[in-house]
Design a protein around this motif. Sequence first.
Motif, PDB file in Angstrom:
ATOM      1  N   SER A 251       0.835  -1.218   0.000  1.00 47.30           N
ATOM      2  CA  SER A 251       0.000   0.000   0.000  1.00 47.30           C
ATOM      3  C   SER A 251       0.858   1.252   0.000  1.00 47.30           C
ATOM      4  O   SER A 251       0.559   2.241  -0.701  1.00 47.30           O
ATOM      5  CB  SER A 251      -0.920   0.004   1.229  1.00 47.30           C
ATOM      6  N   ALA A 252       1.943   1.229   0.767  1.00 45.06           N
ATOM      7  CA  ALA A 252       2.831   2.391   0.808  1.00 45.06           C
ATOM      8  C   ALA A 252       3.499   2.626  -0.545  1.00 45.06           C
ATOM      9  O   ALA A 252       3.657   3.776  -0.989  1.00 45.06           O
ATOM     10  CB  ALA A 252       3.881   2.191   1.895  1.00 45.06           C
ATOM     11  N   LEU A 253       3.913   1.511  -1.212  1.00 43.55           N
ATOM     12  CA  LEU A 253       4.534   1.649  -2.530  1.00 43.55           C
ATOM     13  C   LEU A 253       3.546   2.217  -3.545  1.00 43.55           C
ATOM     14  O   LEU A 253       3.895   3.090  -4.354  1.00 43.55           O
ATOM     15  CB  LEU A 253       5.071   0.292  -3.005  1.00 43.55           C
ATOM     16  N   TRP A 254       2.318   1.741  -3.498  1.00 41.26           N
ATOM     17  CA  TRP A 254       1.315   2.257  -4.428  1.00 41.26           C
ATOM     18  C   TRP A 254       0.963   3.725  -4.107  1.00 41.26           C
ATOM     19  O   TRP A 254       0.716   4.509  -5.019  1.00 41.26           O
ATOM     20  CB  TRP A 254       0.066   1.390  -4.363  1.00 41.26           C
ATOM     21  N   PHE A 255       0.948   4.056  -2.834  1.00 40.56           N
ATOM     22  CA  PHE A 255       0.694   5.444  -2.441  1.00 40.56           C
ATOM     23  C   PHE A 255       1.816   6.353  -2.951  1.00 40.56           C
ATOM     24  O   PHE A 255       1.585   7.481  -3.419  1.00 40.56           O
ATOM     25  CB  PHE A 255       0.565   5.540  -0.924  1.00 40.56           C
ATOM     26  N   GLY A 256       3.074   5.849  -2.867  1.00 41.59           N
ATOM     27  CA  GLY A 256       4.198   6.636  -3.366  1.00 41.59           C
ATOM     28  C   GLY A 256       4.138   6.827  -4.869  1.00 41.59           C
ATOM     29  O   GLY A 256       4.603   7.859  -5.384  1.00 41.59           O
ATOM     30  N   ARG A 257       3.566   5.898  -5.563  1.00 44.05           N
ATOM     31  CA  ARG A 257       3.419   6.025  -7.023  1.00 44.05           C
ATOM     32  C   ARG A 257       2.081   6.672  -7.403  1.00 44.05           C
ATOM     33  O   ARG A 257       1.723   6.694  -8.573  1.00 44.05           O
ATOM     34  CB  ARG A 257       3.512   4.631  -7.656  1.00 44.05           C
ATOM     35  N   LYS A 258       1.357   7.163  -6.393  1.00 38.37           N
ATOM     36  CA  LYS A 258       0.062   7.834  -6.582  1.00 38.37           C
ATOM     37  C   LYS A 258      -1.002   6.910  -7.179  1.00 38.37           C
ATOM     38  O   LYS A 258      -1.909   7.372  -7.879  1.00 38.37           O
ATOM     39  CB  LYS A 258       0.230   9.076  -7.463  1.00 38.37           C
ATOM     40  N   LEU A 259      -0.860   5.633  -6.859  1.00 36.12           N
ATOM     41  CA  LEU A 259      -1.907   4.680  -7.234  1.00 36.12           C
ATOM     42  C   LEU A 259      -2.881   4.599  -6.062  1.00 36.12           C
ATOM     43  O   LEU A 259      -2.915   3.607  -5.317  1.00 36.12           O
ATOM     44  CB  LEU A 259      -1.279   3.310  -7.553  1.00 36.12           C
ATOM     45  N   TYR A 260      -3.699   5.647  -5.922  1.00 36.55           N
ATOM     46  CA  TYR A 260      -4.507   5.786  -4.720  1.00 36.55           C
ATOM     47  C   TYR A 260      -5.614   4.736  -4.630  1.00 36.55           C
ATOM     48  O   TYR A 260      -5.843   4.166  -3.564  1.00 36.55           O
ATOM     49  CB  TYR A 260      -5.111   7.195  -4.665  1.00 36.55           C
TER      50      TYR A 260
END
Length: 393
Positions: A251-260
């Motif tokens: 989830s943190a990796l996706w948040f960092g890539r703006k994959l909300y």
Amino acid sequence: MSVINQMLKELEERNDPQGNNPNVAASQKQPVGLSKVQIALIILLIVLINIGGIYAWSLYSENQDLKQSVYNSSQIIADHEKLSSQEKQNTIIESVKTESPLIQEQEKRSVITHTDNKTVDHVVENQPLNKVKSITTQQGENAHQVHAVGNQTQQVKAVVKQEKIVITPLNDNINAQEDQKTLLNEMSVSKEKQASLSISRSHLSAERVVQNKLQKAERAITDNEVTKAEKLFEEVLLIQPEHKDARKQLSALWFGRKLYRPALNLLSQGMDIYPDDIDFRLMKARILLNQNNNKEALYVLNGFATAQHVEYQVLLANTAQLVGNSDSSILAYRQLVNLEPHQGKWWMGLAVALDRDSQFEKAKTAYKMALSTQSLSSNSAQFIRQRMSELGE
């Protein structure tokens, strides 16, 4: 009775002196007929005896021939086995010699074997072990020679024990053959093991597979290979959907890539699996705040309004102030001053929230507590004094 018979016979002779009496003639001829029959019977008996003897002799001869053939066969087999055992022994000793450097060093030493009442000394000098010549020693050797022979025997036994070679007396063929076969089998098995390459597939448990993938994912993050790390975390969640760390890190990796949206779905699933876990709510609220979805973020955080967690309560208080929810903000700051009463900023936050909610008396008390901690900056302290003067202090 014999006297009467004699008298009758003389009377008959007197009556017929010519010998015409048929009874007398019959009595005289009868012995002649019986004699021929007896002779015939005797001849027949002799013939039968001869035939039986010939038959018995033929059976005896056949039996003797059969015994001789069996004996010869057994001798041939025994000689063949003895020859093959000697060849095997030579082959084993030669192979062990070539494989073991210790045997090569012992080529010039004597190998002693005892047969019956004699000691045979096999002396090896620059010759292979399968060409050892036996020299029969005399029984009248002196004590010094016997002692030397005993020392050599102990040395050979030590070498044989170390190299696993079995030396048996020469007259004990059966035990020697069995030991040779055993040693040959062991050597063939060891050679087969050395020559063969076996590949076995080990089945790892699910936990072990997960640990390996997590370690690879951490190395990928260190190497800044985000895509690889995301793929590994996804594989972990396919194996163990309840794995907390993998879900949070993905989830943190996706948040960092703006994959909300994928990140929110992943966190929502985590909240369903672990409803008491604060981290899932905290991460989801931050993503919602980053999307300016403050109300939904406050709704998520209010699920744990009384959580004894400083970071969680700070985010809840700030979110409540953004939304304008004084009750949630006051409750969050009260939790903070209970958790860290020495922090003046929490007292100041509580005072501002109470002041905005028109709870002025409680606000003044909170302002005083904030000043008493002496942990505020000069600007914050000046703001508190100004506000307290405005409230009539």
